[in-house]
Design a protein around this motif. Structure first.
Motif, PDB file in Angstrom:
ATOM      1  N   UNK A 229     -11.242  30.803  44.067  1.00  5.99           N
ATOM      2  CA  UNK A 229     -10.430  29.842  44.620  1.00  5.99           C
ATOM      3  C   UNK A 229      -9.428  29.018  43.618  1.00  5.99           C
ATOM      4  N   UNK A 230     -10.084  28.787  42.201  1.00  9.18           N
ATOM      5  CA  UNK A 230      -9.302  28.507  41.282  1.00  9.18           C
ATOM      6  C   UNK A 230      -7.818  29.530  41.011  1.00  9.18           C
ATOM      7  N   UNK A 231      -8.354  30.798  41.028  1.00  8.16           N
ATOM      8  CA  UNK A 231      -7.140  31.954  41.013  1.00  8.16           C
ATOM      9  C   UNK A 231      -5.858  31.545  42.037  1.00  8.16           C
ATOM     10  N   UNK A 232      -6.404  31.073  42.962  1.00  3.79           N
ATOM     11  CA  UNK A 232      -5.379  30.956  44.231  1.00  3.79           C
ATOM     12  C   UNK A 232      -4.671  29.737  43.945  1.00  3.79           C
ATOM     13  N   UNK A 233      -5.412  28.584  43.475  1.00  4.73           N
ATOM     14  CA  UNK A 233      -4.523  27.362  43.144  1.00  4.73           C
ATOM     15  C   UNK A 233      -3.574  27.730  42.163  1.00  4.73           C
ATOM     16  N   UNK A 234      -4.114  28.510  41.158  1.00  5.48           N
ATOM     17  CA  UNK A 234      -3.146  28.897  39.847  1.00  5.48           C
ATOM     18  C   UNK A 234      -1.840  29.460  40.474  1.00  5.48           C
ATOM     19  N   UNK A 235      -2.200  30.676  41.400  1.00  2.00           N
ATOM     20  CA  UNK A 235      -0.974  31.366  41.634  1.00  2.00           C
ATOM     21  C   UNK A 235      -0.103  30.678  42.772  1.00  2.00           C
ATOM     22  N   UNK A 236      -0.669  29.778  43.561  1.00  2.00           N
ATOM     23  CA  UNK A 236       0.115  28.900  44.260  1.00  2.00           C
ATOM     24  C   UNK A 236       1.187  28.232  43.258  1.00  2.00           C
ATOM     25  N   UNK A 237       0.406  27.657  42.405  1.00  2.00           N
ATOM     26  CA  UNK A 237       1.309  26.870  41.270  1.00  2.00           C
ATOM     27  C   UNK A 237       2.661  27.732  40.622  1.00  2.00           C
ATOM     28  N   UNK A 238       2.259  29.016  40.272  1.00  2.00           N
ATOM     29  CA  UNK A 238       3.175  30.149  39.732  1.00  2.00           C
ATOM     30  C   UNK A 238       4.258  30.404  40.728  1.00  2.00           C
ATOM     31  N   UNK A 239       3.823  30.456  41.988  1.00  2.00           N
ATOM     32  CA  UNK A 239       4.926  31.036  43.063  1.00  2.00           C
ATOM     33  C   UNK A 239       5.844  29.615  43.252  1.00  2.00           C
ATOM     34  N   UNK A 240       5.644  28.618  42.827  1.00  2.00           N
ATOM     35  CA  UNK A 240       6.811  27.487  43.032  1.00  2.00           C
ATOM     36  C   UNK A 240       7.774  27.789  41.829  1.00  2.00           C
ATOM     37  N   UNK A 241       7.381  28.854  40.921  1.00  2.00           N
ATOM     38  CA  UNK A 241       8.767  28.906  40.023  1.00  2.00           C
ATOM     39  C   UNK A 241       9.531  30.101  40.403  1.00  2.00           C
ATOM     40  N   UNK A 242       8.983  30.962  41.252  1.00  2.00           N
ATOM     41  CA  UNK A 242       9.736  32.083  41.823  1.00  2.00           C
ATOM     42  C   UNK A 242       9.254  32.773  43.162  1.00  2.00           C
TER      43      UNK A 242
END
Length: 105
Positions: A23-36
């Motif tokens: 779940x934490x990995x998903x949250x981190x990935x969502x944040x990263x996806x905002x950059x590209x």
């Protein structure tokens, strides 16, 4: 940041260290996806969590959807190699994603 469309994952997921980490990995990935828009890690994380749920928490995975074309397809193909796993993963996604997104795979 929490989207109002996201369901709150059930307590059993917070009690499982692997679910919590995913779940934490998903949250981190969502944040990263905002950059590209090219970042595909969010989908990968979702698939990893759905797979974990289907294999380690199958009793907690929701029953088949009554109004779902994908569940109808999987129901017709049950017993085929890998279909039961895919079907459980499909249903597990609604535990942590909005229905509109969870049913895409």
């Amino acid at each position: 940041m929490h989207s109002p469309d996201l369901p709150v994952p059930p307590p059993f997921m917070w009690a499982c260290p692997r679910c919590t980490a995913l779940l934490v990995d998903i949250a981190d990935a969502v944040t990263m996806s905002t950059f590209s828009d090219l970042y595909e890690g969010t989908l990968r994380c979702q698939m990893m969590l759905a797979s974990h749920l289907a294999h380690e928490h199958l009793a907690e995975v929701p029953e088949p959807h009554e109004d779902c074309e994908r569940c109808d397809f999987y129901r017709k193909c049950t017993g085929s190699q890998g279909i039961d796993d895919l079907w459980a993963e499909h249903r597990a996604r609604e535990l942590f994603l909005p229905k509109s997104v969870a049913r895409l795979l």
